[in-house]
Design a protein around this motif. Structure first.
Motif, mmCIF file in Angstrom:
data_model
loop_
_atom_site.group_PDB
_atom_site.id
_atom_site.type_symbol
_atom_site.label_atom_id
_atom_site.label_comp_id
_atom_site.label_asym_id
_atom_site.label_seq_id
_atom_site.Cartn_x
_atom_site.Cartn_y
_atom_site.Cartn_z
ATOM 1 N N HIS A 189 0.848 -1.274 -0.155
ATOM 2 C CA HIS A 189 -0.252 0.087 0.010
ATOM 3 C C HIS A 189 1.096 1.183 -0.111
ATOM 4 O O HIS A 189 0.307 2.308 -0.004
ATOM 5 C CB HIS A 189 -0.974 0.039 1.007
ATOM 6 C CG HIS A 189 -1.930 -1.124 1.222
ATOM 7 N ND1 HIS A 189 -3.037 -1.270 0.226
ATOM 8 C CD2 HIS A 189 -2.047 -2.176 2.144
ATOM 9 C CE1 HIS A 189 -3.555 -2.349 0.454
ATOM 10 N NE2 HIS A 189 -3.013 -3.077 1.345
ATOM 11 N N THR A 190 2.033 1.101 -0.288
ATOM 12 C CA THR A 190 3.087 2.140 -0.005
ATOM 13 C C THR A 190 2.495 3.563 -1.042
ATOM 14 O O THR A 190 2.523 4.423 -0.638
ATOM 15 C CB THR A 190 4.453 2.003 -0.574
ATOM 16 O OG1 THR A 190 5.103 0.831 0.410
ATOM 17 C CG2 THR A 190 5.389 3.056 -0.333
ATOM 18 N N GLU A 191 2.028 2.979 -2.224
ATOM 19 C CA GLU A 191 1.493 4.173 -3.014
ATOM 20 C C GLU A 191 0.532 4.813 -2.703
ATOM 21 O O GLU A 191 -0.042 5.679 -3.074
ATOM 22 C CB GLU A 191 1.722 3.483 -4.615
ATOM 23 C CG GLU A 191 2.897 3.138 -5.110
ATOM 24 C CD GLU A 191 2.696 2.822 -6.230
ATOM 25 O OE1 GLU A 191 2.724 3.945 -7.068
ATOM 26 O OE2 GLU A 191 2.877 1.568 -6.764
ATOM 27 N N THR A 192 -0.526 3.919 -2.054
ATOM 28 C CA THR A 192 -1.747 4.735 -1.737
ATOM 29 C C THR A 192 -2.128 5.056 -0.453
ATOM 30 O O THR A 192 -2.775 5.872 -0.241
ATOM 31 C CB THR A 192 -3.020 3.574 -2.000
ATOM 32 O OG1 THR A 192 -2.629 2.317 -1.231
ATOM 33 C CG2 THR A 192 -3.068 3.230 -3.360
ATOM 34 N N PHE A 193 -1.137 4.661 0.492
ATOM 35 C CA PHE A 193 -1.296 5.061 1.848
ATOM 36 C C PHE A 193 0.066 5.573 2.576
ATOM 37 O O PHE A 193 0.990 4.978 2.360
ATOM 38 C CB PHE A 193 -1.826 4.070 2.696
ATOM 39 C CG PHE A 193 -2.055 4.329 4.329
ATOM 40 C CD1 PHE A 193 -3.042 5.199 4.434
ATOM 41 C CD2 PHE A 193 -1.228 3.814 5.148
ATOM 42 C CE1 PHE A 193 -2.960 5.460 5.959
ATOM 43 C CE2 PHE A 193 -1.559 3.971 6.381
ATOM 44 C CZ PHE A 193 -2.237 5.143 6.669
ATOM 45 N N ASP A 194 -0.156 6.905 2.948
ATOM 46 C CA ASP A 194 1.079 7.109 3.654
ATOM 47 C C ASP A 194 0.881 7.430 5.323
ATOM 48 O O ASP A 194 -0.017 8.151 5.605
ATOM 49 C CB ASP A 194 1.369 8.704 3.106
ATOM 50 C CG ASP A 194 2.622 9.429 3.831
ATOM 51 O OD1 ASP A 194 3.251 8.719 4.610
ATOM 52 O OD2 ASP A 194 2.839 10.582 3.651
ATOM 53 N N PRO A 195 1.662 6.503 6.068
ATOM 54 C CA PRO A 195 1.045 6.700 7.370
ATOM 55 C C PRO A 195 1.165 7.753 8.073
ATOM 56 O O PRO A 195 0.613 8.016 9.080
ATOM 57 C CB PRO A 195 2.221 5.784 8.116
ATOM 58 C CG PRO A 195 3.384 5.624 7.158
ATOM 59 C CD PRO A 195 2.620 5.681 5.775
ATOM 60 N N GLU A 196 1.870 8.893 7.385
ATOM 61 C CA GLU A 196 2.033 10.216 8.032
ATOM 62 C C GLU A 196 0.708 10.871 8.196
ATOM 63 O O GLU A 196 0.472 11.596 9.071
ATOM 64 C CB GLU A 196 2.820 10.848 6.740
ATOM 65 C CG GLU A 196 3.464 12.435 7.616
ATOM 66 C CD GLU A 196 4.166 12.033 8.753
ATOM 67 O OE1 GLU A 196 5.063 11.065 8.872
ATOM 68 O OE2 GLU A 196 4.187 12.874 9.580
ATOM 69 N N VAL A 197 -0.380 10.299 7.110
ATOM 70 C CA VAL A 197 -1.693 10.960 7.170
ATOM 71 C C VAL A 197 -2.226 10.423 8.615
ATOM 72 O O VAL A 197 -2.988 11.364 9.293
ATOM 73 C CB VAL A 197 -2.667 10.369 6.141
ATOM 74 C CG1 VAL A 197 -3.883 10.612 6.124
ATOM 75 C CG2 VAL A 197 -1.816 10.700 4.737
ATOM 76 N N LEU A 198 -2.056 9.214 8.988
ATOM 77 C CA LEU A 198 -2.567 8.716 10.277
ATOM 78 C C LEU A 198 -2.047 9.615 11.307
ATOM 79 O O LEU A 198 -2.890 9.836 12.250
ATOM 80 C CB LEU A 198 -2.115 7.344 10.428
ATOM 81 C CG LEU A 198 -2.744 6.289 11.128
ATOM 82 C CD1 LEU A 198 -4.029 5.930 10.631
ATOM 83 C CD2 LEU A 198 -2.134 5.015 11.312
ATOM 84 N N PHE A 199 -0.909 9.570 11.328
ATOM 85 C CA PHE A 199 -0.174 10.544 12.338
ATOM 86 C C PHE A 199 -0.664 11.956 12.614
ATOM 87 O O PHE A 199 -0.730 12.574 13.719
ATOM 88 C CB PHE A 199 1.245 10.168 12.716
ATOM 89 C CG PHE A 199 1.718 8.873 12.960
ATOM 90 C CD1 PHE A 199 1.428 8.603 14.399
ATOM 91 C CD2 PHE A 199 1.868 7.981 11.990
ATOM 92 C CE1 PHE A 199 1.959 7.267 14.569
ATOM 93 C CE2 PHE A 199 2.149 6.623 12.335
ATOM 94 C CZ PHE A 199 1.780 6.168 13.733
#
Lengths: 552, 552
Positions: free
Chosen positions: B116-126
């Motif tokens: 999911h690297t391309e669709t999801f950046d955990p930065e968003v979560l944080f």
């Protein structure tokens, strides 16, 4: 942390900060202006204005004005990696560089690329904020009025959308022929299906803009229900119609009328509508069963969270399964308000309403700011004067052709007629907004797509500012009541009691067996009327006759 | 819509749906288990467990088990495009393909890449969930108890963090030397600064996990304040310490002690702490002034939105200006609860509290699910048995070395001593969680970084499950009160009145001129005590003597 990662993160943070800042400025400015009695400006218009200001500032800072815009790095995301290696490894000095294939570069595909393309995907905005907005609209719709006006709302929403789509399409097609005659376009530039697609995309009035205005002015409740109900439901119509026309034109039947393709797209229209409705309703049933048969109501925080997540899931599940998320969440909201709300604790009811209210309010502002921003930042606008003229003319003509004849037909059957003044105002209140934008932004890879995109943004801006601003004076001129309070329960119950007294007891005893749905209603909704077994309690909301709905 | 865009969108939708589904399953399972009297499991542990299940499922579905993991496309985002062309255009048949440079491929840099690297950046979560979690913790902290225990909380948080960092660092460094001796690592693999960095990263106990447990068990209020206050503030310590050590080691002073670099990093530590504090406080002052001097309170929706956006901005602004977002939002929360809350309407107070409560609850679940998911999906885990043993041992040793001696020292000066049982429980309740994870995940480009990453995930899992589950029996064994209700206002006011009666009137008349801050307090906070000019009202919260704080 690595350089690229850090830069990406920084720009994500800056972007969020800019969005939050914009929202704050919008809220405070609009609120201050309203305090100073400039009631004409609403949040959506303000948000779009400040979004444009930000777009202008960024554009000037980054590129000066205009000419250098094309030099910016446009990452083209259209055209999948068909026959191209997915990644290329280049040996450069001592390190290997992995270079990822991004897409084809062609004249036909400069996508919606701004300097933030890499850090910000507008899909997030629409996945996060559109569902709460639509859900909130449906959830807070006055159910009694909605049921009373159900027939009219459905007529305006679905028949109206089809009329709008056809008339806008035909009208704009006429103008594109004129463009060909005047040498402003080549013969094959605009097909009839393109024009119909444009018609479908802009046929829906926008619930966000309409709600912003209606709840601000607090107009007559019947007018409110007609306008808002129409705007919520015609989104469903417009979205499915757009898909259907896309399906039709993708079958390669572009120039001439192709009956099988047409039938297939009509079938698709009906299938998606029914599927989305069912899916939304399934999530409601799940929520209602969970809240009725468990003791979740003892913990309002869990109750609210489960309610929120399940409602949001209806949107996501519909999208994931190729149905219409907006239609699903819309029906989910309508049915949650009918069934589940009675199972929630009073704190849970209050919390869910307030949560969706905040999300709706902020989402509205973020989406309109973004539209304003894109209006100035999109580097490949195509403004064609004749197309724009045609579009502006056609949305008024089509609205007149749907509102007046449909009202006339509806008035033949209604007990409380739709007054002439209401018709004028409905004709006038044809705001376009977030849903039209979310439809047109999906394909900006072709010249036609970009023409439609730019024209739609202008339509949104015009209807939001000019019509939105003129709405208040218009209402006064038409002598329509404003500042009306919502119905209270007393009046509501009296309506119910009044109707209840009209039904003979013998009929009541027959009804439960006649309507199997009564059993269903008893299963998922514990409100007193249902338990007592009155007629009004035994039928699911949508099946009850007019006037019998319990309002909230 | 274009192929790539559509696929990307679809996987984003699926990902969101999976996250929402996980959250729902977690909430319902944990709630059901609690109903069945399995009180041992809490939401954080449950979320992590289900996250791992999802990770396992995805892993098995995508790659079978294990061996093919390395074949997946890892898009390496570390290493900026320094001397490499930013994009390469390849002529392939009739279309040009634009290929974007993504990063260097080297043995040292397989980043946190999942499918999911391309669709999801955990930065968003944080960016989205960490601020509300920290803010909510600070905002709902019992202010009276907090002030009463201020000295102790600060001692545990800051001195404790430094002690933890040094002892963990030293202990783990000892184990890495052992690894070198046993031939399990090369001599230059682990520097002392690496170990200290690890110490700093895992030194902080996690407010999310601690809060989850404390609010569930409702322990003694003093113990609650000590543990939660410590866990909230030591995040600040850990984050800044991590930055400081990174700064120190980036100055190339790795092998030997370098006094100027050390001084600089100490200066950096203090600067970032002070800057973040000031920034957070600035946003509070803005909110307080806005809510005091305008009539925003007449519209609770606007009030809540402005309050929410400004509080969130404190986090974003701090991150954007290179300060610590968590520290800023933490101080913002503490001071909003002290000042702004008195300016809000009662509905506004309730709304803001409930909004942050829901965001906190869902954020907690999303973050822990994600940690569980990454624990099984991260393709480049490095598990080194000795390093892990060292880490597990050292966190217990370091916690013992900070809690007992510091409690002893603090008890010398406290009127109400910290009982031995509290000390045992505090020693035990050293949960690690979201903050440690957010720190270690930033650099997984090196072998050391990945060893630290994997070890920290194991620490988080162990403390959340084993310690979290054992907490309830532990409390009973130690005979510590559980099921305590929060203080009510009556007791609170009586404390204030009691102290007020102790202050001579002559002293009162002198105080306003002695304390310039009194004027400030009068300016931004309208509560009655301030207007009446009592001593307790004229000083900002942090400056008041113990026991005089108005609780909420």
């Amino acid at each position: 942390m690595s350089g690229t990662g850090k830069t990406k993160q920084d720009s994500a943070t800056l972007l969020l900060l800019a969005a939050v800042g914009l929202a704050l400025i919008t809220i405070l400015t609009v609120w201050k202006l309203k305090q100073l009695k400039y009631r004409l400006i609403n949040e959506t218009g303000g948000a779009m204005f400040f979004g444009m200001l930000l777009g202008l500032t960024v554009r000037c800072m980054l590129f000066g004005w205009g000419e250098q815009m094309d030099d910016m790095e446009t990452v083209c995301i259209c055209g999948g990696p068909n026959n191209t290696p997915h990644s290329v490894t280049v040996n450069n000095t001592s390190n290997f560089h992995r270079i990822r294939h991004v897409g084809k570069v062609s004249q036909r595909c400069p996508s919606v690329s701004t300097p933030h393309t890499e850090t910000f995907d507008p899909e997030v905005l629409f996945n996060l904020f559109l569902p709460p907005i639509i859900f909130h609209g449906a959830y807070t719709l006055n159910q009694k009025r909605f049921i009373l006006n159900l027939g009219s709302v459905f007529t305006f929403a679905f028949l109206g959308t089809i009329i709008n789509c056809i008339i806008v399409g035909a009208c704009v097609y006429g103008f594109t022929r004129l463009m060909v005659l005047l040498g402003r376009a080549a013969d094959g530039d605009f097909f009839l299906t393109d024009c119909l697609l444009f018609g479908a995309m802009v046929s829906a009035t926008d619930p966000v803009a309409v709600l912003g205005l209606l709840s601000e002015l607090r107009v007559d409740l019947d007018l409110h229900t007609l306008l808002f109900g129409e705007s919520v439901l015609n989104d469903a119509g417009a979205i499915v119609l757009t898909h259907a026309i896309t399906t039709y034109s993708q079958m390669g039947a572009e120039p001439n009328f192709d009956p099988p393709a047409f039938l297939l797209s009509v079938g698709y229209f009906l299938g998606v509508l029914a599927g989305s409705f069912l899916l939304g309703f399934t999530f409601t049933v799940t929520t209602a069963l969970l809240t009725k048969f468990t003791r979740l109501r003892e913990n309002p925080l869990l109750e609210t969270s489960v309610f929120f997540l399940l409602s949001w899931s209806s949107f996501l599940a519909a999208k994931a399964s190729g149905l219409s998320g907006i239609v699903a969440v819309l029906f989910c909201g309508l049915s949650q308000a009918r069934y589940t709300i009675h199972n929630l604790s009073s704190e849970g009811r209050c919390r869910t309403k307030q949560l969706f209210e905040v999300l709706n309010f902020l989402g509205e502002i973020f989406i309109f700011s973004y539209m304003g921003y894109v209006l100035l930042m999109f580097p490949h606008h195509v403004f064609k004067a004749l197309f724009i003229t045609g579009a502006f003319l056609s949305i008024f003509i089509s609205r007149a052709c749907s509102i007046y004849p449909l009202s006339f037909l509806l008035n033949l059957g209604r007990t409380t007629k739709i007054p002439r003044t209401f018709q004028h105002f409905m004709m006038f209140a044809g705001f376009r907004g977030a849903v039209a934008f979310s439809l047109v932004r999906r394909d900006t890879s072709t010249e036609v797509g970009r023409t439609i995109f730019s024209t739609t943004l202008l339509l949104v801006g015009f209807t939001t500012w000019v019509l939105g601003t003129a709405a208040d004076p218009m209402l006064r001129r038409l002598n329509i009541r404003v500042g009306v309070e919502a119905d209270d329960d007393t009046e509501d119950l009296s309506v119910e009691a009044r109707l209840h007294s009209l039904i003979p007891t013998t009929l009541l005893s027959l009804l439960p067996s006649t309507f199997p749905s009564a059993l269903f209603h008893l299963c998922i909704c514990p409100d007193l009327h249902a338990v007592k077994g009155t007629w009004s309690g035994q039928l699911p909301g949508f099946m009850r006759p007019e006037g019998q709905q319990r309002g909230r």
